[in-house]
Design an enzyme around this catalytic site. Structure first.
Site, PDB file in Angstrom:
ATOM      1  CG  HIS A 139      -2.010  -0.947   1.170  1.00 23.08           C
ATOM      2  ND1 HIS A 139      -2.471  -1.635   2.260  1.00 23.08           N
ATOM      3  CD2 HIS A 139      -2.771  -1.350   0.126  1.00 23.08           C
ATOM      4  CE1 HIS A 139      -3.467  -2.402   1.905  1.00 23.08           C
ATOM      5  NE2 HIS A 139      -3.657  -2.262   0.612  1.00 23.08           N
ATOM      6  CB  THR A 192       1.260  -4.037  -7.943  1.00 21.87           C
ATOM      7  OG1 THR A 192       1.785  -3.671  -6.679  1.00 21.87           O
ATOM      8  CG2 THR A 192       0.389  -5.282  -7.807  1.00 21.87           C
ATOM      9  CB  THR A 227       5.108  -1.843  -5.347  1.00 20.34           C
ATOM     10  OG1 THR A 227       4.030  -1.300  -4.590  1.00 20.34           O
ATOM     11  CG2 THR A 227       6.064  -2.582  -4.437  1.00 20.34           C
ATOM     12  N   GLY A 257      -2.029  -2.038  -8.675  1.00 23.54           N
ATOM     13  CA  GLY A 257      -2.994  -2.872  -7.958  1.00 23.54           C
ATOM     14  C   GLY A 257      -4.446  -2.591  -8.302  1.00 23.54           C
ATOM     15  CG  ASP A 289      -4.308  -5.779  -5.953  1.00 21.68           C
ATOM     16  OD1 ASP A 289      -3.075  -5.786  -5.769  1.00 21.68           O
ATOM     17  OD2 ASP A 289      -5.063  -4.914  -5.487  1.00 21.68           O
ATOM     18  CG  ASP A 328      -1.304   2.052   6.179  1.00 25.25           C
ATOM     19  OD1 ASP A 328      -1.263   1.814   7.409  1.00 25.25           O
ATOM     20  OD2 ASP A 328      -1.480   3.191   5.722  1.00 25.25           O
ATOM     21  CG  HIS A 338      -7.412  -1.230  -4.329  1.00 29.18           C
ATOM     22  ND1 HIS A 338      -6.593  -2.320  -4.370  1.00 29.18           N
ATOM     23  CD2 HIS A 338      -6.639  -0.217  -3.894  1.00 29.18           C
ATOM     24  CE1 HIS A 338      -5.375  -1.988  -3.966  1.00 29.18           C
ATOM     25  NE2 HIS A 338      -5.386  -0.717  -3.672  1.00 29.18           N
ATOM     26  CG  ASP A 387      -9.351  -5.030  -6.394  1.00 24.20           C
ATOM     27  OD1 ASP A 387     -10.235  -5.781  -6.841  1.00 24.20           O
ATOM     28  OD2 ASP A 387      -9.168  -3.869  -6.804  1.00 24.20           O
ATOM     29  NE  ARG A 391     -12.479 -14.419   0.251  1.00 24.62           N
ATOM     30  CZ  ARG A 391     -12.736 -13.258  -0.389  1.00 24.62           C
ATOM     31  NH1 ARG A 391     -12.473 -13.136  -1.673  1.00 24.62           N
ATOM     32  NH2 ARG A 391     -13.253 -12.240   0.250  1.00 24.62           N
TER      33      ARG A 391
END
Length: 136
Positions: free
Chosen positions: A17, A43, A46, A65, A70, A90, A97, A100, A106
């Site tokens: 983030h 991403t 980054t 992202g 993502d 963060d 988002h 995402d 998950r």
């Protein structure tokens, strides 16, 4: 962990983030020696920040992202193309988002992918992945 040849490099995803990008870039810099042996995916922003500092890393930049990066990483997880996910989140900032982020988290859990959300956890995950990779 993904199925792959024992001689293949580790395949690692790097995401952060906005408020955690500095922390991830610093962590990558501190572990550059080990990460030069890995195939990295990050991403957009980054990845750009990491490559600005460490241009010799084998790093593929994906979309930003929120613009699909993502989801690109999620597909890689589902396809068994990653060995670890380093996602510095963060918890104090709003996440536009958020769905995402939850989906990516998950998938890492569903596919039992080593997953680190902070520098100290990332240290342990990287050490474990390297140990497993060299022992295998």
């Amino acid at each position: 962990m993904a199925d792959r040849s024992q001689n293949a490099p580790l395949r690692l995803a790097l995401v952060a983030h906005d408020a955690k990008k500095d922390a991830l870039v610093s962590w990558v810099q501190a572990h550059a020696r080990d990460l030069t042996k890995a195939e990295l995916f990050a991403t957009g922003t980054t990845g750009g920040r990491i490559l600005d500092l460490l241009p010799d890393l084998n790093l593929t930049r994906l979309k930003s992202g929120p613009l699909g990066g993502d989801q690109q990483l999620g597909a890689m997880i589902c396809e068994g193309r990653l060995d670890g996910l380093f996602f510095f989140i963060d918890p104090m900032s709003p996440m536009p988002h958020d769905v995402d982020v939850k989906a990516l988290s998950r998938l890492a859990i569903v596919y039992d992918l080593p997953f680190a959300n902070s520098p100290s956890t990332a240290d342990f995950v990287l050490r474990g992945l390297i140990a497993d990779h060299t022992a295998g």
